[in-house]
Design a protein around this motif. Structure first.
Motif, PDB file in Angstrom:
ATOM      1  N   GLY A 146      -8.820  12.431 -11.862  1.00  0.00           N
ATOM      2  CA  GLY A 146      -7.887  12.150 -10.781  1.00  0.00           C
ATOM      3  C   GLY A 146      -6.613  11.552 -11.334  1.00  0.00           C
ATOM      4  N   VAL A 147      -5.796  11.055 -10.444  1.00  0.00           N
ATOM      5  CA  VAL A 147      -4.562  10.389 -10.856  1.00  0.00           C
ATOM      6  C   VAL A 147      -4.716   8.901 -10.612  1.00  0.00           C
ATOM      7  CG1 VAL A 147      -2.067  10.215 -10.547  1.00  0.00           C
ATOM      8  CG2 VAL A 147      -3.200  12.437 -10.282  1.00  0.00           C
ATOM      9  N   TYR A 148      -4.460   8.124 -11.641  1.00  0.00           N
ATOM     10  CA  TYR A 148      -4.581   6.677 -11.570  1.00  0.00           C
ATOM     11  C   TYR A 148      -3.170   6.082 -11.480  1.00  0.00           C
ATOM     12  CZ  TYR A 148      -9.482   7.217 -12.648  1.00  0.00           C
ATOM     13  OH  TYR A 148     -10.804   7.570 -12.570  1.00  0.00           O
ATOM     14  N   PHE A 149      -2.951   5.391 -10.396  1.00  0.00           N
ATOM     15  CA  PHE A 149      -1.647   4.773 -10.161  1.00  0.00           C
ATOM     16  C   PHE A 149      -1.723   3.270 -10.374  1.00  0.00           C
ATOM     17  CE2 PHE A 149       0.805   8.221  -8.470  1.00  0.00           C
ATOM     18  CZ  PHE A 149      -0.085   9.041  -7.800  1.00  0.00           C
ATOM     19  N   CYS A 150      -0.658   2.753 -10.892  1.00  0.00           N
ATOM     20  CA  CYS A 150      -0.491   1.314 -11.007  1.00  0.00           C
ATOM     21  C   CYS A 150       0.696   0.920 -10.132  1.00  0.00           C
ATOM     22  CB  CYS A 150      -0.224   0.942 -12.460  1.00  0.00           C
ATOM     23  SG  CYS A 150       0.102  -0.798 -12.757  1.00  0.00           S
ATOM     24  N   ALA A 151       0.614  -0.260  -9.557  1.00  0.00           N
ATOM     25  CA  ALA A 151       1.714  -0.763  -8.735  1.00  0.00           C
ATOM     26  C   ALA A 151       1.891  -2.245  -9.011  1.00  0.00           C
ATOM     27  CB  ALA A 151       1.436  -0.537  -7.252  1.00  0.00           C
ATOM     28  N   SER A 152       3.077  -2.742  -8.754  1.00  0.00           N
ATOM     29  CA  SER A 152       3.285  -4.176  -8.890  1.00  0.00           C
ATOM     30  C   SER A 152       4.127  -4.694  -7.738  1.00  0.00           C
ATOM     31  CB  SER A 152       3.940  -4.520 -10.238  1.00  0.00           C
ATOM     32  OG  SER A 152       5.288  -4.101 -10.288  1.00  0.00           O
ATOM     33  N   SER A 153       3.999  -5.978  -7.485  1.00  0.00           N
ATOM     34  CA  SER A 153       4.793  -6.616  -6.434  1.00  0.00           C
ATOM     35  C   SER A 153       5.059  -8.057  -6.840  1.00  0.00           C
ATOM     36  CB  SER A 153       4.077  -6.556  -5.077  1.00  0.00           C
ATOM     37  OG  SER A 153       2.888  -7.313  -5.106  1.00  0.00           O
ATOM     38  N   GLN A 154       6.105  -8.599  -6.253  1.00  0.00           N
ATOM     39  CA  GLN A 154       6.457  -9.969  -6.633  1.00  0.00           C
ATOM     40  C   GLN A 154       5.799 -10.970  -5.700  1.00  0.00           C
ATOM     41  OE1 GLN A 154      10.703  -9.702  -6.621  1.00  0.00           O
ATOM     42  NE2 GLN A 154      10.895 -10.132  -4.453  1.00  0.00           N
ATOM     43  N   ALA A 155       5.672 -12.186  -6.163  1.00  0.00           N
ATOM     44  CA  ALA A 155       5.099 -13.253  -5.354  1.00  0.00           C
ATOM     45  C   ALA A 155       5.935 -13.428  -4.094  1.00  0.00           C
ATOM     46  CB  ALA A 155       5.070 -14.547  -6.160  1.00  0.00           C
ATOM     47  N   GLY A 156       5.240 -13.573  -2.972  1.00  0.00           N
ATOM     48  CA  GLY A 156       5.929 -13.737  -1.691  1.00  0.00           C
ATOM     49  C   GLY A 156       6.159 -12.427  -0.965  1.00  0.00           C
ATOM     50  N   GLN A 157       6.084 -11.335  -1.685  1.00  0.00           N
ATOM     51  CA  GLN A 157       6.187  -9.999  -1.074  1.00  0.00           C
ATOM     52  C   GLN A 157       5.077  -9.131  -1.638  1.00  0.00           C
ATOM     53  OE1 GLN A 157      10.061  -8.170  -0.978  1.00  0.00           O
ATOM     54  NE2 GLN A 157      11.090 -10.153  -0.917  1.00  0.00           N
ATOM     55  N   GLU A 158       3.862  -9.669  -1.535  1.00  0.00           N
ATOM     56  CA  GLU A 158       2.732  -9.014  -2.200  1.00  0.00           C
ATOM     57  C   GLU A 158       2.488  -7.603  -1.705  1.00  0.00           C
ATOM     58  OE1 GLU A 158       2.797 -12.143  -1.280  1.00  0.00           O
ATOM     59  OE2 GLU A 158       2.123 -13.327  -2.995  1.00  0.00           O
ATOM     60  N   ASP A 159       2.740  -7.371  -0.415  1.00  0.00           N
ATOM     61  CA  ASP A 159       2.376  -6.068   0.113  1.00  0.00           C
ATOM     62  C   ASP A 159       3.409  -4.990  -0.186  1.00  0.00           C
ATOM     63  OD1 ASP A 159       3.723  -6.278   3.379  1.00  0.00           O
ATOM     64  OD2 ASP A 159       3.938  -7.737   1.788  1.00  0.00           O
ATOM     65  N   THR A 160       4.596  -5.365  -0.589  1.00  0.00           N
ATOM     66  CA  THR A 160       5.606  -4.359  -0.923  1.00  0.00           C
ATOM     67  C   THR A 160       5.423  -3.983  -2.382  1.00  0.00           C
ATOM     68  OG1 THR A 160       7.106  -5.280   0.716  1.00  0.00           O
ATOM     69  CG2 THR A 160       8.048  -3.798  -0.939  1.00  0.00           C
ATOM     70  N   GLN A 161       4.689  -2.921  -2.590  1.00  0.00           N
ATOM     71  CA  GLN A 161       4.260  -2.545  -3.921  1.00  0.00           C
ATOM     72  C   GLN A 161       5.078  -1.376  -4.448  1.00  0.00           C
ATOM     73  OE1 GLN A 161      -0.052  -2.075  -3.723  1.00  0.00           O
ATOM     74  NE2 GLN A 161      -0.147  -3.814  -2.322  1.00  0.00           N
ATOM     75  N   TYR A 162       5.469  -1.485  -5.693  1.00  0.00           N
ATOM     76  CA  TYR A 162       6.247  -0.449  -6.363  1.00  0.00           C
ATOM     77  C   TYR A 162       5.337   0.241  -7.358  1.00  0.00           C
ATOM     78  CZ  TYR A 162      10.073  -2.800  -4.085  1.00  0.00           C
ATOM     79  OH  TYR A 162      10.892  -3.353  -3.129  1.00  0.00           O
ATOM     80  N   PHE A 163       5.304   1.548  -7.255  1.00  0.00           N
ATOM     81  CA  PHE A 163       4.332   2.320  -8.009  1.00  0.00           C
ATOM     82  C   PHE A 163       4.925   2.961  -9.256  1.00  0.00           C
ATOM     83  CE2 PHE A 163       0.406   2.741  -5.493  1.00  0.00           C
ATOM     84  CZ  PHE A 163       0.784   2.033  -4.361  1.00  0.00           C
ATOM     85  N   GLY A 164       4.043   3.158 -10.219  1.00  0.00           N
ATOM     86  CA  GLY A 164       4.394   3.929 -11.388  1.00  0.00           C
ATOM     87  C   GLY A 164       4.132   5.403 -11.164  1.00  0.00           C
TER      88      GLY A 164
END
Lengths: 118, 114
Positions: B88-106
């Protein structure tokens, strides 16, 4: 448990037509967030919008607009005057504000593949 | 500012082998997530790190999967031994403290297990 349904698997439109992508969600929480992501052919998921469950105002960003209706649990996405560059897979996602494990995991729909034909 | 990067972009391995995927989050993002999309299915959450700690690993499918984030910077996801259903495709995402749910994906790593 939360669930996101994108009933449209694939949509094709001719350039300059308007198109609406549907998203219906299920959650037991009163506080949650809704998102749309775009996945172009290059593969990455591009963040488009985040909407808080307490804010039902529609949002417009250029040719993109979003219609959030809590009464029907829908968060639909409209592209006006579509362009070939809009061709992508679009994902709708839901995050409950705070899941039991302290995580902010996103629950995704299966995605809608949009093809804009020149 | 650099986005989330993932390496490799593609990996083809045989059943029983080991594969390690790497994710570099956006600089300064404390939160790092792994997701997976198996063919024809939804993108599914695997786990969430806050700095170097596992905040939520409820989505990890079984103990053949091991995720680490030593030092709270990049993360690795090891599959050992790989099975066919891990493709499958494995995605990683990150977000900053205080905006945990707004995730930016690779861009994801496409894993094929033969």
């Amino acid at each position: 448990a939360q669930k996101v349904t994108q009933a449209q698997t694939e949509i094709s439109v001719v350039e300059k037509e308007d198109v609406t992508l549907d998203c219906v969600y299920e959650t037991r929480d009163t506080t949650y967030y809704l998102f749309w992501y775009k996945q172009p052919p290059s593969g990455e998921l591009v963040f488009l919008i985040r909407r808080n469950s307490f804010d039902e105002q529609n949002e417009i960003s250029g040719r993109y607009s979003w219609n959030f209706q809590k009464s029907t649990s829908s968060f639909n996405f409209t592209i006006t005057a579509s362009q070939v560059v809009d061709s992508a897979v679009y994902f709708c996602a839901l995050s409950e504000a705070y899941s039991g494990a302290g995580s902010y995991q996103l629950t995704f729909g299966k995605g809608t593949k949009l093809s804009v034909i020149p | 500012e650099a986005g989330v990067t993932q390496f490799p972009s593609h990996s083809v391995i045989e059943k029983g082998q080991t594969v390690t995927l790497r994710c570099d989050p956006i600089s300064g993002h404390d939160n790092l997530y792994w997701y997976r999309r198996v063919m024809g299915k939804e993108i599914k959450f695997l786990l969430h790190f806050v700095k170097e700690s596992k905040q939520d690993e409820s989505g990890m499918p079984n103990n053949r999967f091991l995720a680490e984030r030593t030092g709270g910077t990049y993360s690795t996801l090891k599959v050992q031994p790989a099975e066919l259903e891990d493709s499958g495709v494995y995605f990683c995402a990150s977000s900053q403290a205080g905006q945990e749910d707004t995730q930016y994906f690779g861009p994801g790593t496409r894993l094929t297990v033969l």
